[in-house]
Design a protein around this motif. Sequence first.
Motif, mmCIF file in Angstrom:
data_model
loop_
_atom_site.group_PDB
_atom_site.id
_atom_site.type_symbol
_atom_site.label_atom_id
_atom_site.label_comp_id
_atom_site.label_asym_id
_atom_site.label_seq_id
_atom_site.Cartn_x
_atom_site.Cartn_y
_atom_site.Cartn_z
ATOM 1 N N ASN A 162 0.558 -1.163 0.090
ATOM 2 C CA ASN A 162 -0.010 -0.090 -0.054
ATOM 3 C C ASN A 162 0.838 1.448 0.072
ATOM 4 O O ASN A 162 0.293 2.216 0.317
ATOM 5 N N ARG A 163 2.166 1.139 -0.327
ATOM 6 C CA ARG A 163 2.999 2.177 -0.307
ATOM 7 C C ARG A 163 3.396 2.734 -1.789
ATOM 8 O O ARG A 163 3.826 1.768 -2.581
ATOM 9 N N VAL B 288 4.700 16.285 -7.480
ATOM 10 C CA VAL B 288 3.622 16.427 -6.231
ATOM 11 C C VAL B 288 2.360 16.951 -6.635
ATOM 12 O O VAL B 288 1.487 16.425 -6.255
ATOM 13 N N ASP B 289 2.169 17.754 -7.655
ATOM 14 C CA ASP B 289 0.960 18.222 -8.078
ATOM 15 C C ASP B 289 0.403 17.109 -8.827
ATOM 16 O O ASP B 289 -1.173 17.114 -8.671
ATOM 17 N N SER B 290 0.893 16.222 -9.403
ATOM 18 C CA SER B 290 0.307 15.270 -10.152
ATOM 19 C C SER B 290 -0.355 14.120 -9.302
ATOM 20 O O SER B 290 -1.118 13.430 -9.735
ATOM 21 N N LEU B 291 0.455 13.926 -8.190
ATOM 22 C CA LEU B 291 0.031 12.896 -7.072
ATOM 23 C C LEU B 291 -0.935 13.468 -6.127
ATOM 24 O O LEU B 291 -1.637 12.510 -5.380
ATOM 25 N N ARG C 27 -1.527 10.885 2.622
ATOM 26 C CA ARG C 27 -0.274 11.303 3.282
ATOM 27 C C ARG C 27 1.121 11.417 2.461
ATOM 28 O O ARG C 27 2.110 10.507 2.572
ATOM 29 N N LEU C 28 1.036 12.351 1.712
ATOM 30 C CA LEU C 28 2.142 12.645 0.898
ATOM 31 C C LEU C 28 3.253 12.972 1.636
ATOM 32 O O LEU C 28 3.319 13.939 2.256
ATOM 33 N N LEU D 183 -1.022 4.519 -0.462
ATOM 34 C CA LEU D 183 -2.120 4.411 -1.522
ATOM 35 C C LEU D 183 -3.616 3.991 -0.929
ATOM 36 O O LEU D 183 -3.641 3.656 0.363
ATOM 37 N N ALA D 184 -4.765 4.172 -1.564
ATOM 38 C CA ALA D 184 -5.899 3.995 -1.014
ATOM 39 C C ALA D 184 -6.186 2.606 -0.584
ATOM 40 O O ALA D 184 -5.473 1.811 -1.739
ATOM 41 N N LYS D 185 -7.102 2.116 0.126
ATOM 42 C CA LYS D 185 -7.184 0.637 0.395
ATOM 43 C C LYS D 185 -7.658 -0.007 -0.644
ATOM 44 O O LYS D 185 -7.520 -1.124 -0.726
ATOM 45 N N ASP D 186 -8.537 0.480 -1.775
ATOM 46 C CA ASP D 186 -9.024 0.047 -2.697
ATOM 47 C C ASP D 186 -8.073 0.003 -4.102
ATOM 48 O O ASP D 186 -8.775 -0.320 -5.052
#
Length: 376
Positions: free
Chosen positions: A189-190, A226-229, A235-236, A260-263
């Motif tokens: 998830n990272r 950073v802007d794209s993500l 939690r950037l 990353l999101a859980k889904d």
Amino acid sequence: MTISEKDFFNRLTEQYEGQLPFVAYRKPAVSEKDDCDLFAIMQKDDTLYRVEDYTEHGFVFSPFDQAGDTVLIPVPVPGRAVSSGVLHTRCKGIKEETEKEWKATGDTLSGERHIELVKQGVRAIKNGKLEKVVLSRKQQVPLHQPDVIGIFRRLLGLYDDAFCYIWYHPKVGIWFGATPEILLRIRENRLYTMALAGTQKFRGKEDVVWGSKEIREQQVVTDAIVDSLRFKVNRLKIAPAKTQRAGNLLHIKTDIEAELAKDFKCGHIASLLRELHPTPAICGFPRKEAMQFIREHEGYSRTYYSGFLGELNMDSGRDGTEVGRNSAFYVNLRCMQVRGEEATLYVGGGITADSDPEAEWQETVNKSETMRKVLV
């Protein structure tokens, strides 16, 4: 399957001589004392597989221009029949055969062309059309009876701080590289990526002073990533910039991590790649305008240079058989293509309003050393 170092390289030789697709690679070493973990994916026929939606499993090879096909050397997965196998070895001592000095050179005509190209880029930036553009060139180097597996071994020996690879498909060609730049790495998830830009030659120490041009160039890359993500992850985390050595060169690097999101699913990788690639480190900013400038002025097709490559949805354990939600893609820099008895080297650099055309030319010459050193 884990085999001996000797058998590993013998199998690569047999695969290449049999004109069957394969990729062999080594991730950057964590420590110089570490053994060398090498992996290879060996395809048993010459089918050209293409990535459709990034739910596939294997090793991808993707061009700079995403309008082109991203190709895949697949790995065996339960429930999916593919004709390939994975090899692994651990080895030591490759370094001893590789130490040699190489005087950086570049032909005068190429120099004049590249300097004029940089001047065009600087003018476009000062006219407000761009903030940054990355301009590149290619260089042909004659070879005498090239030993492609030997070239790969020399790459491994010279560049333990890089992702080193040899990639071959009879319907595409053979490529080598020793890239310092991660585009995207996902483990469970990272998410991890980096902003890598700004260049100066390594002269025995990494504690160096960076000029305003290089600092600004690298900041543009960091901000764009950073802007794209920002709205796609949680939690950037952005680390302070630091100097990073890559072979005979130094760069400014900013590590970027997120949750990353859980889904999050395998197929979601495609949307992340669309946001990230090509980054300002290999294209420019704004992306659309920089890409247009490159197409109109660079004068050749980059094909796989400054594209990306790496593991898709697989976990490279020592036996190479586990697959899962783990991927690692590297930007295809410090690379070359070999055709017959000629190597084509690809090099470039980031151009800003402060760029000096002659210095930018010299930077490409310095970068060409990475591949020239392995051509003996």
